[in-house]
Motif scaffolding. Sequence first.
Motif, PDB file in Angstrom:
ATOM      1  N   ASP A  46       0.828  -1.204   0.000  1.00  0.00           N
ATOM      2  CA  ASP A  46       0.000   0.000   0.000  1.00  0.00           C
ATOM      3  C   ASP A  46       0.861   1.252   0.000  1.00  0.00           C
ATOM      4  OD1 ASP A  46      -2.597  -1.359   2.153  1.00  0.00           O
ATOM      5  OD2 ASP A  46      -2.382  -1.291  -0.033  1.00  0.00           O
ATOM      6  N   LEU A  47       1.870   1.217   0.845  1.00  0.00           N
ATOM      7  CA  LEU A  47       2.765   2.372   0.936  1.00  0.00           C
ATOM      8  C   LEU A  47       3.444   2.600  -0.410  1.00  0.00           C
ATOM      9  CD1 LEU A  47       4.122   4.510   2.717  1.00  0.00           C
ATOM     10  CD2 LEU A  47       5.852   2.813   3.307  1.00  0.00           C
ATOM     11  N   LYS A  48       3.881   1.508  -1.021  1.00  0.00           N
ATOM     12  CA  LYS A  48       4.551   1.616  -2.312  1.00  0.00           C
ATOM     13  C   LYS A  48       3.611   2.246  -3.331  1.00  0.00           C
ATOM     14  CE  LYS A  48       7.253  -1.144  -5.583  1.00  0.00           C
ATOM     15  NZ  LYS A  48       7.737  -2.489  -5.922  1.00  0.00           N
ATOM     16  N   GLY A  49       2.362   1.775  -3.317  1.00  0.00           N
ATOM     17  CA  GLY A  49       1.385   2.318  -4.254  1.00  0.00           C
ATOM     18  C   GLY A  49       1.170   3.799  -4.036  1.00  0.00           C
ATOM     19  N   PHE A  50       1.084   4.174  -2.769  1.00  0.00           N
ATOM     20  CA  PHE A  50       0.893   5.580  -2.414  1.00  0.00           C
ATOM     21  C   PHE A  50       2.045   6.434  -2.942  1.00  0.00           C
ATOM     22  CE2 PHE A  50      -0.651   9.034   0.167  1.00  0.00           C
ATOM     23  CZ  PHE A  50       0.479   9.674   0.646  1.00  0.00           C
ATOM     24  N   ILE A  51       3.248   5.986  -2.677  1.00  0.00           N
ATOM     25  CA  ILE A  51       4.421   6.755  -3.106  1.00  0.00           C
ATOM     26  C   ILE A  51       4.508   6.806  -4.630  1.00  0.00           C
ATOM     27  CG2 ILE A  51       6.955   6.820  -3.076  1.00  0.00           C
ATOM     28  CD1 ILE A  51       6.036   7.546  -0.397  1.00  0.00           C
ATOM     29  N   GLN A  52       4.216   5.668  -5.272  1.00  0.00           N
ATOM     30  CA  GLN A  52       4.286   5.639  -6.733  1.00  0.00           C
ATOM     31  C   GLN A  52       3.317   6.643  -7.350  1.00  0.00           C
ATOM     32  OE1 GLN A  52       3.667   1.411  -7.114  1.00  0.00           O
ATOM     33  NE2 GLN A  52       5.640   1.133  -8.135  1.00  0.00           N
ATOM     34  N   GLU A  53       2.121   6.716  -6.726  1.00  0.00           N
ATOM     35  CA  GLU A  53       1.112   7.637  -7.252  1.00  0.00           C
ATOM     36  C   GLU A  53       1.569   9.075  -7.105  1.00  0.00           C
ATOM     37  OE1 GLU A  53      -2.621   8.628  -5.330  1.00  0.00           O
ATOM     38  OE2 GLU A  53      -2.077  10.122  -6.863  1.00  0.00           O
ATOM     39  N   LYS A  54       2.175   9.389  -5.967  1.00  0.00           N
ATOM     40  CA  LYS A  54       2.661  10.749  -5.768  1.00  0.00           C
ATOM     41  C   LYS A  54       3.791  11.077  -6.739  1.00  0.00           C
ATOM     42  CE  LYS A  54      -0.067  11.696  -2.467  1.00  0.00           C
ATOM     43  NZ  LYS A  54      -1.166  12.587  -2.778  1.00  0.00           N
ATOM     44  N   LEU A  55       4.659  10.083  -6.949  1.00  0.00           N
ATOM     45  CA  LEU A  55       5.779  10.308  -7.859  1.00  0.00           C
ATOM     46  C   LEU A  55       5.287  10.582  -9.273  1.00  0.00           C
ATOM     47  CD1 LEU A  55       8.344   7.642  -6.579  1.00  0.00           C
ATOM     48  CD2 LEU A  55       8.656  10.113  -6.601  1.00  0.00           C
ATOM     49  N   ARG A  56       4.196   9.913  -9.634  1.00  0.00           N
ATOM     50  CA  ARG A  56       3.672  10.134 -10.989  1.00  0.00           C
ATOM     51  C   ARG A  56       3.248  11.571 -11.183  1.00  0.00           C
ATOM     52  NH1 ARG A  56       0.929   5.001 -10.243  1.00  0.00           N
ATOM     53  NH2 ARG A  56       2.511   3.485 -10.834  1.00  0.00           N
ATOM     54  N   GLN A  57       2.830  12.202 -10.086  1.00  0.00           N
ATOM     55  CA  GLN A  57       2.454  13.609 -10.195  1.00  0.00           C
ATOM     56  C   GLN A  57       3.659  14.465 -10.589  1.00  0.00           C
ATOM     57  OE1 GLN A  57       0.308  15.046  -6.726  1.00  0.00           O
ATOM     58  NE2 GLN A  57      -0.851  13.136  -6.611  1.00  0.00           N
ATOM     59  N   GLU A  58       4.856  13.952 -10.268  1.00  0.00           N
ATOM     60  CA  GLU A  58       6.069  14.646 -10.702  1.00  0.00           C
ATOM     61  C   GLU A  58       6.582  14.051 -11.990  1.00  0.00           C
ATOM     62  OE1 GLU A  58       9.478  16.357  -8.570  1.00  0.00           O
ATOM     63  OE2 GLU A  58       8.713  15.212  -6.866  1.00  0.00           O
ATOM     64  N   GLY A  59       5.825  13.127 -12.556  1.00  0.00           N
ATOM     65  CA  GLY A  59       6.228  12.511 -13.818  1.00  0.00           C
ATOM     66  C   GLY A  59       7.293  11.448 -13.652  1.00  0.00           C
ATOM     67  N   LEU A  60       7.348  10.820 -12.472  1.00  0.00           N
ATOM     68  CA  LEU A  60       8.387   9.821 -12.213  1.00  0.00           C
ATOM     69  C   LEU A  60       7.790   8.447 -11.964  1.00  0.00           C
ATOM     70  CD1 LEU A  60      10.553  11.966  -9.792  1.00  0.00           C
ATOM     71  CD2 LEU A  60      11.217  11.258 -12.111  1.00  0.00           C
ATOM     72  N   GLU A  61       8.521   7.415 -12.435  1.00  0.00           N
ATOM     73  CA  GLU A  61       8.097   6.036 -12.224  1.00  0.00           C
ATOM     74  C   GLU A  61       9.073   5.324 -11.299  1.00  0.00           C
ATOM     75  OE1 GLU A  61       4.523   5.617 -13.785  1.00  0.00           O
ATOM     76  OE2 GLU A  61       5.631   3.923 -12.953  1.00  0.00           O
ATOM     77  N   TYR A  62       8.544   4.641 -10.277  1.00  0.00           N
ATOM     78  CA  TYR A  62       9.403   3.913  -9.337  1.00  0.00           C
ATOM     79  C   TYR A  62       9.042   2.442  -9.319  1.00  0.00           C
ATOM     80  CZ  TYR A  62      11.252   2.240  -4.869  1.00  0.00           C
ATOM     81  OH  TYR A  62      11.913   1.519  -3.899  1.00  0.00           O
ATOM     82  N   THR A  63      10.043   1.569  -9.536  1.00  0.00           N
ATOM     83  CA  THR A  63       9.782   0.144  -9.350  1.00  0.00           C
ATOM     84  C   THR A  63      10.635  -0.418  -8.216  1.00  0.00           C
ATOM     85  OG1 THR A  63      11.512  -0.512 -10.895  1.00  0.00           O
ATOM     86  CG2 THR A  63       9.308  -0.221 -11.818  1.00  0.00           C
ATOM     87  N   GLY A  64      11.730   0.221  -7.908  1.00  0.00           N
ATOM     88  CA  GLY A  64      12.620  -0.273  -6.845  1.00  0.00           C
ATOM     89  C   GLY A  64      13.542  -1.370  -7.316  1.00  0.00           C
ATOM     90  N   ASP A  65      13.741  -1.471  -8.633  1.00  0.00           N
ATOM     91  CA  ASP A  65      14.551  -2.568  -9.144  1.00  0.00           C
ATOM     92  C   ASP A  65      16.036  -2.281  -9.222  1.00  0.00           C
ATOM     93  OD1 ASP A  65      12.033  -3.832 -11.444  1.00  0.00           O
ATOM     94  OD2 ASP A  65      12.505  -4.311  -9.364  1.00  0.00           O
ATOM     95  N   ILE A  66      16.449  -1.044  -9.053  1.00  0.00           N
ATOM     96  CA  ILE A  66      17.881  -0.783  -9.178  1.00  0.00           C
ATOM     97  C   ILE A  66      18.595  -1.054  -7.852  1.00  0.00           C
ATOM     98  CG2 ILE A  66      17.719   0.907 -11.024  1.00  0.00           C
ATOM     99  CD1 ILE A  66      18.097   3.057  -8.758  1.00  0.00           C
ATOM    100  N   ARG A  67      19.924  -1.230  -7.963  1.00  0.00           N
ATOM    101  CA  ARG A  67      20.722  -1.466  -6.762  1.00  0.00           C
ATOM    102  C   ARG A  67      21.221  -0.142  -6.211  1.00  0.00           C
ATOM    103  NH1 ARG A  67      25.512  -5.457  -7.443  1.00  0.00           N
ATOM    104  NH2 ARG A  67      25.936  -4.096  -9.201  1.00  0.00           N
TER     105      ARG A  67
END
Lengths: 172, 301, 437
Positions: free
Chosen positions: B96-117
């Motif tokens: 849920d938290l991830k979804g929340f943050i992802q949605e907020k990031l999209r407002q800045e035009g950013l995509e987060y998956t957390g796949d990088i090291r």
Amino acid sequence: MSDDIDKEQVEFVSLLLQREVSEMDAEVCEQCGKCTSACPVAIYMEGFNPRRLIAKVALGRTDELLESDTIWTCTSCLKCKERCPENISPYDVILVLRNLAVRAGHPYPAGYDETIKAVLEYGVAQQPRMVRTRAHERRDRASLGLPPAEKPRDMKKFNEVLGGIVRAGGSG
Amino acid sequence: MKYALYLGCTIQAEQFGCEISAREVLPRLGVELVDMEGTSCCGFPAFSSLSTIGWFYLSARNLALAENLGLDILTLCNGCYASFVETKHNLEENADLKGFIQEKLRQEGLEYTGDIRVIHIIELLHDLIGTEKISETVTNPLKGIKLAAHPGCHAIRPSSLGRPDNAENPQKLDHLITALGAETMDYPEKTDCCGSMLATASGTTTLTIAAEKLKAVEGYGFDGLVTTCPFCFQMFDGRQGEINDIIDFIFDTDSEELEVPIFYYTQLLGLAMGLKPEKLGLELNLSPVDALVEKIAGGAK
Amino acid sequence: MKSVLVIGGGIAGIQASLDLADRGIKVHLVEKTPSIGGVMAQLDKTFPTLDCSMCILAPKMIECFRHPNITLHTLSEVSKVTGSAGDFYVNILEKARYVDASKCTGCGLCSEKCPVRLPSEFQAGMGTRKAIYMPFPQAVPLVACIDSEHCLYFQKGVCRVCEKLCPAVAIDYEQQPREVEVNVSSIIAATGFETYNPQEIGEYGYGRYKNVLTALEFERLICASGPTGGKLERPSDAKISHRIAFVQCVGSRDHRVGVPYCSSICCMYATKEAVLIKEHDPESAVTVFYIDLKVFGQGFQDFVERARDDWGVRYIRGRPGEIREHPFTKDLTIWYENTDTGKVSKTEVDLVVLCTAMVPRPENKELADVLGVELDEYGFLKAQDPLSNPIETNIPGIYVCGCCHGPRDIPESITEASGAVAKAAELIVKVADGGEG
């Protein structure tokens, strides 16, 4: 900037804090003292004692803690978290208490406010500045051949989104 | 080896020596550093204390920016490293938290998956490049120089979340020091904090914690202290003068002033590679490094 | 009448064997190591009476050897069990000693001349033994044995000095292991325990700091039959240690590493060792860092109070956060909080003793498989019910006693051994009367 508090954000913040609190498991603390004896601050500040802090949480005396200066004097060295035999982390408990204290409107060190304001306005905690060399000459990023500092490209949007999160649930 | 270079506030705003030396030496080790656009503060420690969600947001957005470049993110700071790793962990644990943050990031035009090291400079140098390769680039070994390793709290704790080095017996920075031809030794205060996180709340205790460590380091006969965190560096190097101003008060007795040269690791690596001090930002160190730098650089061909 | 199998030659197994044998019941006592005796043989003194451990144990060990009803199988293991209560068939694998027990006189010349030196298990690694050895002077049987994994002859085909020098011509490199099958009425498991290795508790420095020892290592140090003849010469520089600290609950009562339970004996053995130090050197400074003093047994509270009030042992409630070693002197600094006062301090000592947890032997898994017995969540053998049935297991006719099913002290182990014997005897009587097992 809108002063509306986003209901969803409020819920989220509360949920996160609730989860932290319930996972605190402060009741299983055996008051062994390993945390306090590892703590660098406890050596110099008699009032700062992670073991006693956990005892207070376990006894439900969190209000006392929220009002106190104690929760702001942790240096986040994480030795307590690393070594606790019951996997309690006074550090994480302190972070939650700090979050709660701010939302409850208790006073806290001004330095944090300045940092938050700076990030909201400039995207960074500190603006790049002129520094002094050992020989008392002045240098900045440009004169040292460093690329210009970065910050969010759309500051307005950044401020809106981050600001909304920070404000959710209370003062900010 | 190509990484998105994340500087963080302390380095970008004032600890230029860390950045200068890193930019100078890492490419010579085959590392390509890609500058990131639009970065912000990582959120540590102000946001972690006042608004944990805000903290996650700030860290996640920087990770998203690196993701956008298709690169792993390299940090030169323990605090930034801790922020990124904790954020990644918390978002993985809580959908849920991830979804929340992802949605907020999209407002800045950013995509987060957390796949990088997330790579810490110690990890990069010790695990990914290796001390052997580093030794090969050393043309001016730091012979006869004894240095104390200070990895800093967030590079070693908490072990439960995975850290670049071991919590109770960290040796990687030590190996990196000996790779330069210098000497080092275990000392009891190695895993101690620099105290800088206390600066916002306390006046003298923060300096006392740092002073105790520096005094101990001096007492063991070390020629200097090496760190890989700009926060620690700022405390030991930048504020050593302040410590000396109130040193009698700190130790509650007439005391000799501390004179401990402080280095960010890549500065020493540069000297060992035979690079000139000016290329490594050494004029910016406020601790008394002159004598040692001259001794080392004097040996350079 | 059938015999009874006792697995494990520590105090519990020895007591069980003697009780059975004195009743006229034949016993097969199987012990994995070259000698019976177990951990009790490694102790200097026992609490709360401060009796000399070996003085109490050795006569019992000799009795086991001489008793006509007891057959000792040392360097042996139980490899297979079939059948059921009243009628078990057990395969005992007897490993080769490479020494003829009927000829060896225990003179020790072979060990003297053997060129290979190894850490001694009996000395808890604080001293050495040879590749051909008797584990300790009071070993039963007093017969040498060869550690073939380190013997130069077995590994490289050279040396053979022991064979050349043995006056009794007892060395036999060709000796073979043998398997015997016995038919027993019941089985008593008494395989004992192991101590926790505290190396993973990095903040205490065990394994890195020479002068940080486990309690068992310290016991060997202070024992007159130990590597220093009982002088407290610490490992780093042989300096006589006057300032000694005990840290309780190392690996016990821990949800992060080690085990979560209390190991039962540590508060008492720390007090015992503290008193021993004071007996050696009344001027010594001895401190015990504890969380609770679990001294519930008969005479135990008294024992601790005497240690504190009469001997001057200092007790501080507070689990130390960190132990540090000075790089040059190798002295140790302990950071602790006195939780009664809330004050954080440090103290400098010459030697630190970590009172480590009592943990199950890893071999328990294999043994449990062979016997069909259940293990508990920690890996100890499981008794049927801790309250009403603490001796029987899930397999009728198989009983447990001593530390193999959890932490307990010597008096308890001896009591349980007798209890297991009562159960075993009951079974024999039942079967003899024509009843079912």
